[in-house]
Design an enzyme around this catalytic site. Structure first.
Site, PDB file in Angstrom:
ATOM      1  N   GLY A 185      77.855 -91.466  16.969  1.00 30.59           N
ATOM      2  CA  GLY A 185      77.246 -91.357  15.638  1.00 30.59           C
ATOM      3  C   GLY A 185      78.276 -91.116  14.547  1.00 30.59           C
ATOM      4  O   GLY A 185      78.004 -90.426  13.565  1.00 30.59           O
ATOM      5  N   GLY A 225      78.537 -86.992  12.359  1.00 37.60           N
ATOM      6  CA  GLY A 225      79.590 -87.633  13.153  1.00 37.60           C
ATOM      7  C   GLY A 225      80.819 -87.931  12.318  1.00 37.60           C
ATOM      8  O   GLY A 225      81.954 -87.727  12.776  1.00 37.60           O
ATOM      9  N   THR A 253      67.230 -76.859  13.799  1.00 39.14           N
ATOM     10  CA  THR A 253      66.429 -75.633  13.737  1.00 39.14           C
ATOM     11  C   THR A 253      64.923 -75.911  13.760  1.00 39.14           C
ATOM     12  O   THR A 253      64.136 -74.972  13.835  1.00 39.14           O
ATOM     13  CB  THR A 253      66.771 -74.824  12.465  1.00 39.14           C
ATOM     14  OG1 THR A 253      66.704 -75.707  11.343  1.00 39.14           O
ATOM     15  CG2 THR A 253      68.145 -74.220  12.556  1.00 39.14           C
ATOM     16  N   TYR A 285      60.008 -85.080  17.017  1.00 40.06           N
ATOM     17  CA  TYR A 285      61.480 -84.966  16.967  1.00 40.06           C
ATOM     18  C   TYR A 285      61.925 -83.653  17.637  1.00 40.06           C
ATOM     19  O   TYR A 285      62.868 -83.628  18.433  1.00 40.06           O
ATOM     20  CB  TYR A 285      61.865 -85.003  15.495  1.00 40.06           C
ATOM     21  CG  TYR A 285      63.286 -84.746  15.126  1.00 40.06           C
ATOM     22  CD1 TYR A 285      64.243 -85.742  15.238  1.00 40.06           C
ATOM     23  CD2 TYR A 285      63.681 -83.516  14.577  1.00 40.06           C
ATOM     24  CE1 TYR A 285      65.553 -85.524  14.823  1.00 40.06           C
ATOM     25  CE2 TYR A 285      64.970 -83.285  14.161  1.00 40.06           C
ATOM     26  CZ  TYR A 285      65.913 -84.294  14.287  1.00 40.06           C
ATOM     27  OH  TYR A 285      67.205 -84.060  13.868  1.00 40.06           O
ATOM     28  N   THR A 341      71.401 -75.760  10.911  1.00 42.23           N
ATOM     29  CA  THR A 341      70.383 -75.691   9.881  1.00 42.23           C
ATOM     30  C   THR A 341      70.390 -77.005   9.084  1.00 42.23           C
ATOM     31  O   THR A 341      71.117 -77.934   9.445  1.00 42.23           O
ATOM     32  CB  THR A 341      70.670 -74.468   8.974  1.00 42.23           C
ATOM     33  OG1 THR A 341      69.556 -74.260   8.144  1.00 42.23           O
ATOM     34  CG2 THR A 341      71.929 -74.669   8.126  1.00 42.23           C
ATOM     35  N   LYS A 380      67.472 -88.664  -7.127  1.00 46.11           N
ATOM     36  CA  LYS A 380      66.371 -88.687  -8.098  1.00 46.11           C
ATOM     37  C   LYS A 380      66.827 -88.187  -9.472  1.00 46.11           C
ATOM     38  O   LYS A 380      66.502 -88.778 -10.490  1.00 46.11           O
ATOM     39  CB  LYS A 380      65.208 -87.829  -7.598  1.00 46.11           C
ATOM     40  CG  LYS A 380      64.404 -88.468  -6.468  1.00 46.11           C
ATOM     41  CD  LYS A 380      63.249 -87.534  -6.080  1.00 46.11           C
ATOM     42  CE  LYS A 380      62.360 -88.134  -5.021  1.00 46.11           C
ATOM     43  NZ  LYS A 380      61.295 -87.188  -4.610  1.00 46.11           N
TER      44      LYS A 380
HETATM   45  N1  LIG Z   1      71.102 -84.098   8.683  1.00 46.84           N
HETATM   46  C1  LIG Z   1      70.639 -82.894   8.936  1.00 46.84           C
HETATM   47  O1  LIG Z   1      70.201 -82.156   8.013  1.00 46.84           O
HETATM   48  C2  LIG Z   1      70.656 -82.352  10.334  1.00 46.84           C
HETATM   49  C3  LIG Z   1      71.105 -83.099  11.414  1.00 46.84           C
HETATM   50  N2  LIG Z   1      71.096 -82.533  12.672  1.00 46.84           N
HETATM   51  C4  LIG Z   1      71.500 -83.301  13.863  1.00 46.84           C
HETATM   52  O2  LIG Z   1      72.818 -83.821  13.719  1.00 46.84           O
HETATM   53  C5  LIG Z   1      72.916 -85.081  14.395  1.00 46.84           C
HETATM   54  C6  LIG Z   1      73.453 -86.131  13.427  1.00 46.84           C
HETATM   55  O3  LIG Z   1      72.602 -86.232  12.308  1.00 46.84           O
HETATM   56  P1  LIG Z   1      73.053 -86.986  10.970  1.00 46.84           P
HETATM   57  O4  LIG Z   1      74.512 -87.166  10.983  1.00 46.84           O
HETATM   58  O5  LIG Z   1      72.402 -86.279   9.848  1.00 46.84           O
HETATM   59  O6  LIG Z   1      72.324 -88.393  11.142  1.00 46.84           O
HETATM   60  P2  LIG Z   1      72.687 -89.787  10.459  1.00 46.84           P
HETATM   61  O7  LIG Z   1      71.407 -90.524  10.343  1.00 46.84           O
HETATM   62  O8  LIG Z   1      73.514 -89.570   9.244  1.00 46.84           O
HETATM   63  O9  LIG Z   1      73.596 -90.502  11.554  1.00 46.84           O
HETATM   64  C7  LIG Z   1      73.098 -90.801  12.809  1.00 46.84           C
HETATM   65  C8  LIG Z   1      74.075 -91.661  13.553  1.00 46.84           C
HETATM   66  O10 LIG Z   1      73.476 -91.968  14.822  1.00 46.84           O
HETATM   67  C9  LIG Z   1      73.808 -93.277  15.160  1.00 46.84           C
HETATM   68  N3  LIG Z   1      72.725 -93.891  15.938  1.00 46.84           N
HETATM   69  C10 LIG Z   1      71.400 -93.889  15.664  1.00 46.84           C
HETATM   70  N4  LIG Z   1      70.734 -94.613  16.591  1.00 46.84           N
HETATM   71  C11 LIG Z   1      71.675 -95.073  17.460  1.00 46.84           C
HETATM   72  C12 LIG Z   1      71.630 -95.894  18.609  1.00 46.84           C
HETATM   73  N5  LIG Z   1      70.470 -96.381  19.063  1.00 46.84           N
HETATM   74  N6  LIG Z   1      72.787 -96.168  19.245  1.00 46.84           N
HETATM   75  C13 LIG Z   1      73.966 -95.697  18.783  1.00 46.84           C
HETATM   76  N7  LIG Z   1      74.080 -94.901  17.705  1.00 46.84           N
HETATM   77  C14 LIG Z   1      72.938 -94.606  17.045  1.00 46.84           C
HETATM   78  C15 LIG Z   1      73.978 -94.071  13.866  1.00 46.84           C
HETATM   79  O11 LIG Z   1      74.985 -95.037  14.108  1.00 46.84           O
HETATM   80  P3  LIG Z   1      75.271 -96.345  13.170  1.00 46.84           P
HETATM   81  O12 LIG Z   1      75.657 -95.802  11.831  1.00 46.84           O
HETATM   82  O13 LIG Z   1      76.383 -97.040  13.851  1.00 46.84           O
HETATM   83  O14 LIG Z   1      73.983 -97.120  13.140  1.00 46.84           O
HETATM   84  C16 LIG Z   1      74.400 -92.980  12.873  1.00 46.84           C
HETATM   85  O15 LIG Z   1      75.761 -93.034  12.596  1.00 46.84           O
HETATM   86  C17 LIG Z   1      71.515 -85.398  14.920  1.00 46.84           C
HETATM   87  O16 LIG Z   1      71.420 -85.028  16.259  1.00 46.84           O
HETATM   88  C18 LIG Z   1      70.625 -84.518  14.073  1.00 46.84           C
HETATM   89  O17 LIG Z   1      69.459 -84.179  14.766  1.00 46.84           O
HETATM   90  C19 LIG Z   1      70.687 -81.248  12.888  1.00 46.84           C
HETATM   91  C20 LIG Z   1      70.260 -80.478  11.852  1.00 46.84           C
HETATM   92  C21 LIG Z   1      70.179 -80.965  10.498  1.00 46.84           C
HETATM   93  C1  LIG Z   2      66.760 -80.988   9.100  1.00 49.49           C
HETATM   94  C2  LIG Z   2      65.271 -81.037   9.276  1.00 49.49           C
HETATM   95  O1  LIG Z   2      64.676 -81.911   8.314  1.00 49.49           O
HETATM   96  C3  LIG Z   2      63.281 -82.114   8.388  1.00 49.49           C
HETATM   97  O2  LIG Z   2      62.577 -80.978   7.993  1.00 49.49           O
HETATM   98  P1  LIG Z   2      62.524 -80.410   6.531  1.00 49.49           P
HETATM   99  O3  LIG Z   2      63.479 -79.304   6.366  1.00 49.49           O
HETATM  100  O4  LIG Z   2      61.122 -80.065   6.208  1.00 49.49           O
HETATM  101  O5  LIG Z   2      63.006 -81.690   5.715  1.00 49.49           O
HETATM  102  P2  LIG Z   2      63.271 -82.235   4.280  1.00 49.49           P
HETATM  103  O6  LIG Z   2      64.674 -82.008   3.901  1.00 49.49           O
HETATM  104  O7  LIG Z   2      62.798 -83.632   4.271  1.00 49.49           O
HETATM  105  O8  LIG Z   2      62.293 -81.405   3.296  1.00 49.49           O
HETATM  106  C4  LIG Z   2      62.496 -80.060   2.965  1.00 49.49           C
HETATM  107  C5  LIG Z   2      61.507 -79.630   1.905  1.00 49.49           C
HETATM  108  O9  LIG Z   2      61.858 -80.281   0.678  1.00 49.49           O
HETATM  109  C6  LIG Z   2      60.705 -80.868   0.073  1.00 49.49           C
HETATM  110  N1  LIG Z   2      61.098 -81.990  -0.793  1.00 49.49           N
HETATM  111  C7  LIG Z   2      60.963 -81.990  -2.150  1.00 49.49           C
HETATM  112  N2  LIG Z   2      61.329 -83.164  -2.673  1.00 49.49           N
HETATM  113  C8  LIG Z   2      61.767 -83.914  -1.604  1.00 49.49           C
HETATM  114  C9  LIG Z   2      62.275 -85.233  -1.517  1.00 49.49           C
HETATM  115  O10 LIG Z   2      62.416 -85.954  -2.517  1.00 49.49           O
HETATM  116  N3  LIG Z   2      62.617 -85.674  -0.283  1.00 49.49           N
HETATM  117  C10 LIG Z   2      62.491 -84.889   0.840  1.00 49.49           C
HETATM  118  N4  LIG Z   2      62.869 -85.386   2.039  1.00 49.49           N
HETATM  119  N5  LIG Z   2      61.965 -83.631   0.775  1.00 49.49           N
HETATM  120  C11 LIG Z   2      61.613 -83.163  -0.423  1.00 49.49           C
HETATM  121  C12 LIG Z   2      59.844 -81.230   1.279  1.00 49.49           C
HETATM  122  O11 LIG Z   2      58.494 -81.443   0.905  1.00 49.49           O
HETATM  123  C13 LIG Z   2      60.050 -80.013   2.162  1.00 49.49           C
HETATM  124  O12 LIG Z   2      59.225 -78.955   1.759  1.00 49.49           O
HETATM  125  C14 LIG Z   2      62.780 -82.339   9.791  1.00 49.49           C
HETATM  126  O13 LIG Z   2      61.770 -83.324   9.721  1.00 49.49           O
HETATM  127  C15 LIG Z   2      63.831 -82.500  10.769  1.00 49.49           C
HETATM  128  O14 LIG Z   2      64.453 -83.750  10.612  1.00 49.49           O
HETATM  129  C16 LIG Z   2      64.874 -81.460  10.649  1.00 49.49           C
HETATM  130  O15 LIG Z   2      65.385 -80.961  11.615  1.00 49.49           O
END
Ligand SMILES: NC(=O)C1=CN([C@@H]2O[C@H](COP(=O)(O)OP(=O)(O)OC[C@H]3O[C@@H](n4cnc5c(N)ncnc54)[C@H](OP(=O)(O)O)[C@@H]3O)[C@@H](O)[C@H]2O)C=CC1
Ligand SMILES: C[C@H]1O[C@H](OP(=O)(O)OP(=O)(O)OC[C@H]2O[C@@H](n3cnc4c(=O)[nH]c(N)nc43)[C@H](O)[C@@H]2O)[C@@H](O)[C@@H](O)C1=O
Length: 318
Positions: A11, A17, A109, A137, A165, A188
């Site tokens: 990733g 990643g 989380t 998820y 988180t 936005k």
């Molecule tokens: N973002 C957040 O707020 C949080 C994220 N996490 C965890 O961190 C990890 C990474 O998340 P994040 O970096 O945000 O996610 P992104 O969506 O930014 O990146 C996900 C990556 O996964 C790769 N991927 C998805 N599907 C496939 C597949 N079928 N085969 C190979 N590679 C794949 C993609 O590769 P490519 O670009 O090549 O398509 C992409 O680079 C996840 O496990 C997520 O649950 C945990 C808590 C919060």
């Molecule tokens: C990391 C975590 O992320 C997800 O959980 P979440 O924390 O609820 O995710 P969120 O960032 O999308 O929203 C946080 C809060 O924010 C509000 N909110 C306002 N305005 C926008 C808005 O414009 N976009 C989004 N997405 N949310 C909005 C929204 O309504 C909510 O109250 C999990 O599904 C799961 O993927 C996970 O593990």
């Protein structure tokens, strides 16, 4: 890890990643392996197995997953549970069968019960009902944790699971349909300023509380834990402070320099009321976050402006 250990960052183009890859490069690790999802679809067991057989990987950071914000999780639960179960099952099992020395599984989380006491201690896992918007998820993530734990118990592997988180930073997903709140609000407010829009729409009531960790700090914690943690228990990664979505929105409004109003769309879900992690264990292992939310928001906004430039130059939409 040694500087020449063969390390696979799954990733590597994503938020997490890419930050882990930058951190490893910065620290002088030289033998890094990366594949895009089109080069290696981790949902396919045959592709994954032949990759691990051919590469002789020593360490794996499993940061490839199907990831999205609250609405994407709520609308596409089948995609979230299927893709994540497939990706993590294939990678964890192939890593074991091909002699990987250590693997880190990235959870989230959202694995904790919706109404768990705050701050969320690691021991609250499986003590109550999950938040419905991301239950599918979360169940996949819990399966990943239990798979690592079970392989450690039965096969003596060294697989660790960390629970970050909510994250933000460079290479975030800025698609308004599928992104998390922080990158969505950067986009936005920026677009509202550019187009002189009188208000910005915030999903939900604005009252839920969330904690935000900058992606480079997360990457630093991941590399630190890969080198310094071997337990079977999960470890939270966070800053230990949270704020209301409404307060976050006002901060982003200031960073962007937008002067209009906020409008709350209460037809959109709020999700979990609060998700503050207990970071006692992480601190006792010797790691603390260093980027404040104000610093991180400035950097993330610069990252978004760079992303817009690239998007314009290449017409690439993530
Ligand atoms: N973002 C957040 O707020 C949080 C994220 N996490 C965890 O961190 C990890 C990474 O998340 P994040 O970096 O945000 O996610 P992104 O969506 O930014 O990146 C996900 C990556 O996964 C790769 N991927 C998805 N599907 C496939 C597949 N079928 N085969 C190979 N590679 C794949 C993609 O590769 P490519 O670009 O090549 O398509 C992409 O680079 C996840 O496990 C997520 O649950 C945990 C808590 C919060
Ligand atoms: C990391 C975590 O992320 C997800 O959980 P979440 O924390 O609820 O995710 P969120 O960032 O999308 O929203 C946080 C809060 O924010 C509000 N909110 C306002 N305005 C926008 C808005 O414009 N976009 C989004 N997405 N949310 C909005 C929204 O309504 C909510 O109250 C999990 O599904 C799961 O993927 C996970 O593990």
């Amino acid at each position: 890890m040694n500087k020449d250990s063969k390390i696979y960052v799954a990733g590597h183009r994503g938020l997490v990643g890419s930050a882990i890859l930058r951190k490893l490069q910065e620290e002088g690790y030289t033998n890094l392996v990366c594949k895009t999802s089109s080069e290696l679809d981790l949902r396919d067991p045959l592709q994954v197995d032949s990759f691990f057989k051919n590469e002789n990987i020593d360490y794996v950071f499993l940061a490839a997953a199907k990831v999205g914000g609250i609405v994407a999780n709520n609308e596409y639960p089948a995609d979230f549970i299927r893709d994540n179960l497939l990706i993590q099952t294939n990678v964890i099992d192939s890593a074991y069968r091909n002699g990987v020395e250590k693997l880190m599984f990235l959870g989230s989380t959202c694995i904790y019960p919706k109404m768990a006491p705050q701050p969320l201690k690691e021991e609250y896992l499986l003590t109550g009902e999950l938040e419905p918007t991301n239950e599918a998820y979360a169940i996949a993530k819990i399966a990943g944790i239990k798979m690592c734990e079970s392989y450690n118990r039965q096969y003596g592997t060294k697989y660790i699971s960390v629970m970050p988180t909510n994250l933000y930073g460079v290479n975030d997903n800025f698609d308004l349909e599928t992104s998390h709140v922080l990158p969505a609000l950067l986009r936005k407010f920026h677009e509202a300023k550019e187009n002189n829009k009188p208000f910005v729409e915030i999903w939900g009531t604005g009252t839920p509380k969330r904690e935000f960790l900058y992606s480079d700090d997360l990457a630093d914690a991941c590399v630190f834990l890969m080198n310094n943690y071997e337990g079977n228990e999960i470890v939270n990664i966070g800053v230990g402070e949270d704020l209301e979505i409404k307060e976050l929105a006002y901060k982003i409004k200031d960073v962007v320099g937008y002067e209009g109003e906020l409008q709350f769309d209460t037809s959109k879900p709020d999700g979990t009321p609060r998700k503050l992690v207990d970071v006692t264990k992480l601190h006792s292992l010797g790691w603390k976050a260093s980027t404040t939310l104000d610093e991180g928001l400035q950097k993330a906004y610069e990252g978004f402006l760079n992303y817009l430039e690239t998007e314009k130059a290449t017409n690439l939409v993530r």
